[in-house]
Design an enzyme around this catalytic site. Structure first.
Site, PDB file in Angstrom:
ATOM      1  N   THR A  79       1.399  -1.238  -0.356  1.00  0.00           N
ATOM      2  CA  THR A  79       0.050   0.065  -0.448  1.00  0.00           C
ATOM      3  C   THR A  79       1.092   1.246  -0.371  1.00  0.00           C
ATOM      4  OG1 THR A  79      -1.640  -1.311   1.339  1.00  0.00           O
ATOM      5  CG2 THR A  79      -1.308   1.163   1.397  1.00  0.00           C
ATOM      6  N   GLN A 193       0.380 -10.040  -6.029  1.00  0.00           N
ATOM      7  CA  GLN A 193       0.089 -10.948  -5.680  1.00  0.00           C
ATOM      8  C   GLN A 193       0.987 -11.696  -7.395  1.00  0.00           C
ATOM      9  OE1 GLN A 193      -1.692 -12.671  -4.122  1.00  0.00           O
ATOM     10  NE2 GLN A 193      -3.296 -10.507  -3.459  1.00  0.00           N
ATOM     11  N   SER A 213       4.465  -7.363  -2.167  1.00  0.00           N
ATOM     12  CA  SER A 213       4.243  -7.715  -0.672  1.00  0.00           C
ATOM     13  C   SER A 213       5.347  -8.427  -0.050  1.00  0.00           C
ATOM     14  CB  SER A 213       3.050  -7.788  -1.064  1.00  0.00           C
ATOM     15  OG  SER A 213       2.174  -7.963   0.378  1.00  0.00           O
ATOM     16  N   HIS A 215       4.466 -10.032   2.701  1.00  0.00           N
ATOM     17  CA  HIS A 215       3.690 -11.472   3.035  1.00  0.00           C
ATOM     18  C   HIS A 215       2.412 -12.196   2.362  1.00  0.00           C
ATOM     19  CE1 HIS A 215      -0.638  -9.564   3.415  1.00  0.00           C
ATOM     20  NE2 HIS A 215       0.120  -7.999   3.011  1.00  0.00           N
ATOM     21  N   THR A 252      14.958   4.839   9.616  1.00  0.00           N
ATOM     22  CA  THR A 252      14.455   3.706   9.514  1.00  0.00           C
ATOM     23  C   THR A 252      14.157   2.611   8.917  1.00  0.00           C
ATOM     24  OG1 THR A 252      16.093   4.684  11.890  1.00  0.00           O
ATOM     25  CG2 THR A 252      16.178   1.571  11.596  1.00  0.00           C
ATOM     26  N   CYS A 340      -8.887  -7.007   1.579  1.00  0.00           N
ATOM     27  CA  CYS A 340      -7.998  -5.546   1.939  1.00  0.00           C
ATOM     28  C   CYS A 340      -8.686  -4.048   3.174  1.00  0.00           C
ATOM     29  CB  CYS A 340      -7.710  -4.923   0.491  1.00  0.00           C
ATOM     30  SG  CYS A 340      -9.836  -4.678   0.032  1.00  0.00           S
TER      31      CYS A 340
END
Length: 405
Positions: A79, A193, A213, A215, A252, A340
């Protein structure tokens, strides 16, 4: 007394299970220092960060490994990556430009579909056909209209998170090249995806940037990335401050999450395409079994190329949110659309767009999405088929009873 049946997790498109190697990498990185520090501890942390960066770049570099590691910019997730990329303010070939118009796809994830930092009047939503493929005529019309205004941008999800439908990138690129006028059309691909499920070669796509992404491919949550085809063409920084990520994303670095991302990317690279072939065979068998038992079932995007691990379905009379709850109680985790919006369920904008294009479905029903991974067994999918069939037959029986009354 019999024990409870083991739960089955069929929601990898929401979040893939954490890979053991990704967990180990995250734990090891917890003891490292700040990657921006110049002392020994900082240098060790920087080395871990750069190792992860190189691993991600290798995964998306194709056979020639054409993406330098420095072109990968770590973010807090897909995102944030989309928010930075969907901005009117870019460098193109090293020169600052203002992007005048943005085109998005009606079925895409809200992170791109809502237009990012562009004003609402500058955003065009492109329709899709009944399979969820972007309308080439609408795309060509956008490019022609935008060409007289100034630089433009196309943002598209390479693979739809709900249906798994893969957009035809070569055909899209052909439209852009045929219709392009005096101004460039930048291309941003949301590959959240896609990466780790099918082969990805950023340079071959012709895209200027892709969204990644962690995860979705078995890394820890809270990490993603922007991958740029060229550092000379990139968005202005969204987060500014200490100059981390070569000035392209301040703050960081979340080193444990980044290290897990690198490990997950390494695991995906090692798997190659063999896992995808097995997953595709599992998906095809799942859909055959469902259609044999439930002939009225509609598989979304069935006639289009799709991710090998994804099947989305609508059955007349079966509301997706009701089915999701019932399946959860039966020990099976699936999704009623895209995860989402903090667990939100209900009507799907994806199904609505496909119905508008002529697909004979009721958008109010929503869709059940089954998405799985290399560890998923045939038995797990067979159990899903049995449980979903029970739900559908009960719905049919209720409908028939109501009609008789």
């Amino acid at each position: 007394m019999t024990g409870r049946r083991e739960r089955i997790y069929l929601d990898h498109n929401a979040s893939a299970p954490l890979l053991p190697e990704a967990r180990d990498a995250a734990v090891a990185a917890l003891d490292l220092g700040n990657p921006s520090s110049a002392h020994r501890e900082g240098r060790a942390a920087r080395a871990a960060c750069e190792e992860a960066r190189a691993s991600v770049a290798r995964l998306i570099g194709g056979a020639k490994g054409s993406i330098p590691a420095e072109n990968v910019v770590f973010t807090s997730g897909a995102t944030e990556a989309a928010a930075q990329l969907l901005s009117p303010h870019w460098l193109v070939a090293g020169q600052p430009v203002e992007i005048a118009r943005l085109a998005v796809v009606e079925t895409d994830h809200p992170a791109t579909r809502e237009g990012g930092a562009f004003a609402a009047e500058a955003v065009t939503r492109l329709p899709v056909d009944r399979n969820g493929i972007v309308d080439p005529g609408a795309l060509a019309a956008f490019v022609e209209a935008a060409g007289s205004v100034g630089p433009a941008m196309l943002a598209v999800s390479w693979a739809n998170s709900e249906t798994g439908v893969i957009q035809p990138i070569e055909a899209i690129r052909a439209v852009l090249e045929a219709r392009r006028g005096d101004h460039p059309v930048l291309v941003v691909l949301d590959a959240a995806q896609t990466v780790g499920r099918i082969a990805v070669d950023l340079a071959a796509t012709g895209a200027d940037a892709i969204v990644l992404s962690g995860h979705k491919m078995g890394a820890a949550k809270g990490v993603g990335a922007i991958a740029l085809r060229s550092l000379a063409t990139r968005p202005f920084a969204l987060l500014r401050g200490g100059g981390q990520e070569r000035g392209m994303r301040a703050g960081t670095e979340a080193l444990p999450a980044i290290a897990s991302f690198g490990a997950a990317a390494g695991a995906a690279f090692a798997r190659g395409t063999g896992a995808g072939e097995r997953l595709g065979a599992l998906r095809d068998r799942l859909e055959r079994d469902l259609l044999r038992r439930l002939p009225e079932l509609i598989i979304l995007g069935k006639d289009a190329e799709r991710l090998p691990n994804t099947a989305a379905m609508v059955h007349p009379g079966v509301k997706a949110e009701t089915a999701q709850i019932a399946l959860d109680l039966s020990g099976i985790a699936v999704s009623a659309g895209s995860a989402c919006s903090s667990g939100k369920v209900g009507p799907s904008h994806v199904v609505a767009a496909m119905a508008k294009a002529g697909l004979d479905v009721d958008p109010a029903l929503g869709a059940i999405r089954v998405s799985f991974g290399p560890e998923t067994s045939e038995g797990a999918l067979e159990r899903f088929v049995c449980e979903y069939e029970k739900l559908a037959l009960r719905a049919v029986a209720r409908t028939g009873s109501a009609a008789a009354a």
